[in-house]
Write a protein that holds these residues in place. Structure first.
Motif, PDB file in Angstrom:
ATOM      1  N   GLU A   1       0.846  -1.182   0.000  1.00  0.00           N
ATOM      2  CA  GLU A   1       0.000   0.000   0.000  1.00  0.00           C
ATOM      3  C   GLU A   1       0.887   1.239   0.000  1.00  0.00           C
ATOM      4  O   GLU A   1       1.605   1.511   0.963  1.00  0.00           O
ATOM      5  N   THR A   2       0.859   2.008  -1.084  1.00  0.00           N
ATOM      6  CA  THR A   2       1.703   3.193  -1.177  1.00  0.00           C
ATOM      7  C   THR A   2       1.171   4.331  -0.329  1.00  0.00           C
ATOM      8  O   THR A   2       1.907   5.260  -0.006  1.00  0.00           O
ATOM      9  N   THR A   3      -0.093   4.298   0.034  1.00  0.00           N
ATOM     10  CA  THR A   3      -0.648   5.356   0.879  1.00  0.00           C
ATOM     11  C   THR A   3      -0.247   5.173   2.333  1.00  0.00           C
ATOM     12  O   THR A   3      -0.320   6.126   3.116  1.00  0.00           O
ATOM     13  N   ALA A   4       0.180   3.984   2.714  1.00  0.00           N
ATOM     14  CA  ALA A   4       0.533   3.708   4.099  1.00  0.00           C
ATOM     15  C   ALA A   4       2.003   4.010   4.400  1.00  0.00           C
ATOM     16  O   ALA A   4       2.439   3.854   5.532  1.00  0.00           O
ATOM     17  N   LEU A   5       2.775   4.470   3.414  1.00  0.00           N
ATOM     18  CA  LEU A   5       4.186   4.753   3.654  1.00  0.00           C
ATOM     19  C   LEU A   5       4.336   6.021   4.488  1.00  0.00           C
ATOM     20  O   LEU A   5       3.613   6.992   4.317  1.00  0.00           O
ATOM     21  N   GLU A   6       5.309   6.008   5.393  1.00  0.00           N
ATOM     22  CA  GLU A   6       5.546   7.163   6.244  1.00  0.00           C
ATOM     23  C   GLU A   6       6.449   8.162   5.522  1.00  0.00           C
ATOM     24  O   GLU A   6       7.351   7.768   4.791  1.00  0.00           O
TER      25      GLU A   6
END
Length: 63
Positions: free
Chosen positions: A40-45
């Motif tokens: 999930e690229t949206t979950a990267l910090e």
């Protein structure tokens, strides 16, 4: 060059012999399979940047 070739050949022969004669102890290792899950690229910090951002010097005469 002859000495380097001789040393390389001797080391290769010793390593090959040891690899062929290596005893196999215990059960064979399990087959490793990569995880095929999606990322999930949206979950990267976000990454924290410390210091001034890099600006390339496009004019060498100006500092």
């Amino acid at each position: 060059m002859v000495l380097l070739g001789t040393v390389t050949l001797c080391c290769t022969i010793v390593a090959g012999t040891l690899a062929l004669l290596e005893p196999v102890v215990g059960p064979p290792p399990e087959r490793q399979v990569a995880d095929r899950g999606s990322i999930e690229t949206t979950a990267l910090e976000p990454v924290r940047v410390i210091g001034a951002p890099f600006v390339p010097n496009v004019n060498p005469r100006q500092r």
